[in-house]
Design a protein around this motif. Sequence first.
Motif, PDB file in Angstrom:
ATOM      1  N   LEU A  40       0.817  -1.228   0.000  1.00  0.00           N
ATOM      2  CA  LEU A  40       0.000   0.000   0.000  1.00  0.00           C
ATOM      3  C   LEU A  40       0.840   1.262   0.000  1.00  0.00           C
ATOM      4  O   LEU A  40       0.364   2.320  -0.378  1.00  0.00           O
ATOM      5  N   LYS A  41       2.097   1.178   0.423  1.00  0.00           N
ATOM      6  CA  LYS A  41       2.894   2.403   0.436  1.00  0.00           C
ATOM      7  C   LYS A  41       3.148   2.913  -0.986  1.00  0.00           C
ATOM      8  O   LYS A  41       3.414   4.083  -1.190  1.00  0.00           O
ATOM      9  N   CYS A  42       3.049   2.035  -1.976  1.00  0.00           N
ATOM     10  CA  CYS A  42       3.227   2.417  -3.371  1.00  0.00           C
ATOM     11  C   CYS A  42       1.951   3.011  -3.945  1.00  0.00           C
ATOM     12  O   CYS A  42       1.989   3.991  -4.685  1.00  0.00           O
ATOM     13  N   GLY A 203       8.953  -6.819  -2.184  1.00  0.00           N
ATOM     14  CA  GLY A 203       8.499  -6.224  -3.444  1.00  0.00           C
ATOM     15  C   GLY A 203       9.657  -6.017  -4.391  1.00  0.00           C
ATOM     16  O   GLY A 203      10.719  -6.624  -4.260  1.00  0.00           O
ATOM     17  N   GLY A 204       9.426  -5.157  -5.387  1.00  0.00           N
ATOM     18  CA  GLY A 204      10.518  -4.761  -6.281  1.00  0.00           C
ATOM     19  C   GLY A 204      10.837  -5.729  -7.397  1.00  0.00           C
ATOM     20  O   GLY A 204      11.824  -5.552  -8.103  1.00  0.00           O
ATOM     21  N   VAL A 205      10.002  -6.776  -7.561  1.00  0.00           N
ATOM     22  CA  VAL A 205      10.223  -7.710  -8.666  1.00  0.00           C
ATOM     23  C   VAL A 205       9.292  -7.275  -9.801  1.00  0.00           C
ATOM     24  O   VAL A 205       8.075  -7.359  -9.688  1.00  0.00           O
ATOM     25  N   LEU A 234       4.984 -12.611  -2.498  1.00  0.00           N
ATOM     26  CA  LEU A 234       5.645 -11.404  -2.980  1.00  0.00           C
ATOM     27  C   LEU A 234       4.752 -10.231  -2.591  1.00  0.00           C
ATOM     28  O   LEU A 234       3.541 -10.398  -2.399  1.00  0.00           O
ATOM     29  N   GLU A 235       5.357  -9.061  -2.470  1.00  0.00           N
ATOM     30  CA  GLU A 235       4.637  -7.861  -2.024  1.00  0.00           C
ATOM     31  C   GLU A 235       4.756  -6.771  -3.089  1.00  0.00           C
ATOM     32  O   GLU A 235       5.389  -5.752  -2.866  1.00  0.00           O
ATOM     33  N   PRO A 236       4.168  -6.986  -4.256  1.00  0.00           N
ATOM     34  CA  PRO A 236       4.358  -6.011  -5.332  1.00  0.00           C
ATOM     35  C   PRO A 236       3.629  -4.701  -5.076  1.00  0.00           C
ATOM     36  O   PRO A 236       2.519  -4.686  -4.546  1.00  0.00           O
ATOM     37  N   GLY A 237       4.254  -3.620  -5.449  1.00  0.00           N
ATOM     38  CA  GLY A 237       3.616  -2.308  -5.463  1.00  0.00           C
ATOM     39  C   GLY A 237       3.654  -1.804  -6.890  1.00  0.00           C
ATOM     40  O   GLY A 237       2.708  -1.949  -7.669  1.00  0.00           O
ATOM     41  N   GLU A 238       4.821  -1.273  -7.263  1.00  0.00           N
ATOM     42  CA  GLU A 238       5.025  -0.701  -8.601  1.00  0.00           C
ATOM     43  C   GLU A 238       4.616  -1.657  -9.724  1.00  0.00           C
ATOM     44  O   GLU A 238       4.019  -1.238 -10.718  1.00  0.00           O
ATOM     45  N   ALA A 239       4.903  -2.940  -9.587  1.00  0.00           N
ATOM     46  CA  ALA A 239       4.608  -3.884 -10.671  1.00  0.00           C
ATOM     47  C   ALA A 239       3.115  -3.936 -10.977  1.00  0.00           C
ATOM     48  O   ALA A 239       2.708  -4.206 -12.108  1.00  0.00           O
ATOM     49  N   GLY A 330       2.328   4.998  -9.136  1.00  0.00           N
ATOM     50  CA  GLY A 330       3.099   4.417  -8.040  1.00  0.00           C
ATOM     51  C   GLY A 330       3.961   5.452  -7.333  1.00  0.00           C
ATOM     52  O   GLY A 330       4.644   6.234  -7.980  1.00  0.00           O
ATOM     53  N   TYR A 331       3.918   5.436  -6.008  1.00  0.00           N
ATOM     54  CA  TYR A 331       4.717   6.350  -5.188  1.00  0.00           C
ATOM     55  C   TYR A 331       4.446   7.811  -5.564  1.00  0.00           C
ATOM     56  O   TYR A 331       5.308   8.663  -5.420  1.00  0.00           O
ATOM     57  N   THR A 332       3.262   8.074  -6.067  1.00  0.00           N
ATOM     58  CA  THR A 332       2.938   9.423  -6.532  1.00  0.00           C
ATOM     59  C   THR A 332       1.718   9.955  -5.792  1.00  0.00           C
ATOM     60  O   THR A 332       1.825  10.881  -4.993  1.00  0.00           O
TER      61      THR A 332
HETATM   62  C1  LIG Z   1       8.516  -0.813  -0.764  1.00  0.00           C
HETATM   63  C2  LIG Z   1       8.225  -2.167  -0.310  1.00  0.00           C
HETATM   64  C3  LIG Z   1       7.470  -3.039  -1.116  1.00  0.00           C
HETATM   65  C4  LIG Z   1       6.971  -2.679  -2.495  1.00  0.00           C
HETATM   66  O1  LIG Z   1       8.009  -2.430  -3.376  1.00  0.00           O
HETATM   67  P1  LIG Z   1       7.749  -2.228  -4.963  1.00  0.00           P
HETATM   68  O2  LIG Z   1       9.087  -1.837  -5.459  1.00  0.00           O
HETATM   69  O3  LIG Z   1       6.747  -1.125  -5.105  1.00  0.00           O
HETATM   70  O4  LIG Z   1       7.257  -3.505  -5.488  1.00  0.00           O
HETATM   71  C5  LIG Z   1       7.211  -4.307  -0.617  1.00  0.00           C
HETATM   72  N1  LIG Z   1       7.646  -4.682   0.604  1.00  0.00           N
HETATM   73  C6  LIG Z   1       8.351  -3.855   1.407  1.00  0.00           C
HETATM   74  C7  LIG Z   1       8.797  -4.332   2.734  1.00  0.00           C
HETATM   75  C8  LIG Z   1       8.660  -2.574   0.987  1.00  0.00           C
HETATM   76  O5  LIG Z   1       9.382  -1.771   1.781  1.00  0.00           O
END
Ligand SMILES: *Cc1c(COP(=O)(O)O)cnc(C)c1O
Length: 377
Positions: A40-42, A203-205, A234-239, A330-332
């Motif tokens: 959710l932070k994304c 996240g970040g994948v 996995l915890e995707p945000g941006e993807a 994302g992040y905006t």
């Molecule tokens: C930022 C973050 C994510 C999401 O990252 P994305 O690059 O947006 O996929 C997932 N998990 C944790 C713990 C984070 O800090």
Amino acid sequence: MQKDQMKTPYFMINEDKLIENLEKAKQLKEMSGIKLVLALKCFSTWGVFDIISPYLDGTTSSGPFEVKLGYETFGGETHAYSVGYSEDDVREVANICDKMIFNSQSQLAAYRHIVEEKASIGLRLNPGVGYAGQDLANPARQFSRLGVQENQIDQSVFDTIDGVMFHINCENKDVDAFIHLLESISERYSEHLNKLDWVSLGGGVFFTWPEYDIQKLALALKAFSEKYRVQLYLEPGEAIITQTTDLVVTVVDIVENGMKTAIVDSATEAHRLDTLIYNEPATIFEASDSGEYRYIIGSCSCLAGDQFCVTNFDKPLEIGQQLRIQDSAGYTMVKLNWFNGLRMPSVYCERSNGQIQKLNEFTYEDFKRSLSQWKVT
Ligand SMILES: *Cc1c(COP(=O)(O)O)cnc(C)c1O
């Protein structure tokens, strides 16, 4: 909502593009057996969560209000993580989360008694390796406070937790680089992993990137989860949200000082902060690499260096013309702020059936209230 009634600046989230990403997420889940929780932070524009939630398993969070938001508006599994919890946060969050992930062994020791019986307990580990383009966003950077370093792990801790989280990637578009990291984790933590029920790989994948080999990723994840008999997350945000949303602005002036600057009714510092923080120029839909008219797309904030990008157009820009600043979700929206007292962008969603729905709109009263509600007496 008709397009001519919509005043800039505004965000336009496109449902079809969102579904395209979500279909890839679904594919990944089906091929690998992993679960996906939205970071959710994304992106936390909950007005479109009814579109997203059928595809994902729940949400994860970086702070107490995100936990509550995920619980209230998304449903499914609610994961709670924070770099630093207060005891009050833990007490509040424990009642609504399914998993509570602590950032350190000291926080785990201090608060686990509050969470036990209520939620599954996890710990963030920091393997000291990672994939990130910039040091600012690299959890493996020197003196990192994010997660427990390998040489500091108290071995007995694995008997008292259910899972662990590694978040070590940022916009990783390289499946082989990710698999390499996964192997490194597998080698170094194997005896611990065997004791756990779940592992989150953070996240970040960037599995929704064009040409990303989702199947290769899926098979590696499946093998890992089978080897250790853990449920992987996995915890995707941006993807999930990448390339789905435009920030639509209007050119309000054009000035010239060595170069032409088109000033638009938005600012990176207020409405697209990552442009500034990570020095990543924005992309304008109407621009054309081969165009002969070159402009700085300048913001209307007072910050001297505040610009969206420098780019070319086929025709000269005109005052009153709208421009679409692409990939602005994302992040905006989560970082919008009232700097300079600028008009806050409205938020709309263009549905698959062509209808445009309003999700948010801001007024002067919102600005005023964000600064004070009460005067000194
Ligand atoms: C930022 C973050 C994510 C999401 O990252 P994305 O690059 O947006 O996929 C997932 N998990 C944790 C713990 C984070 O800090």
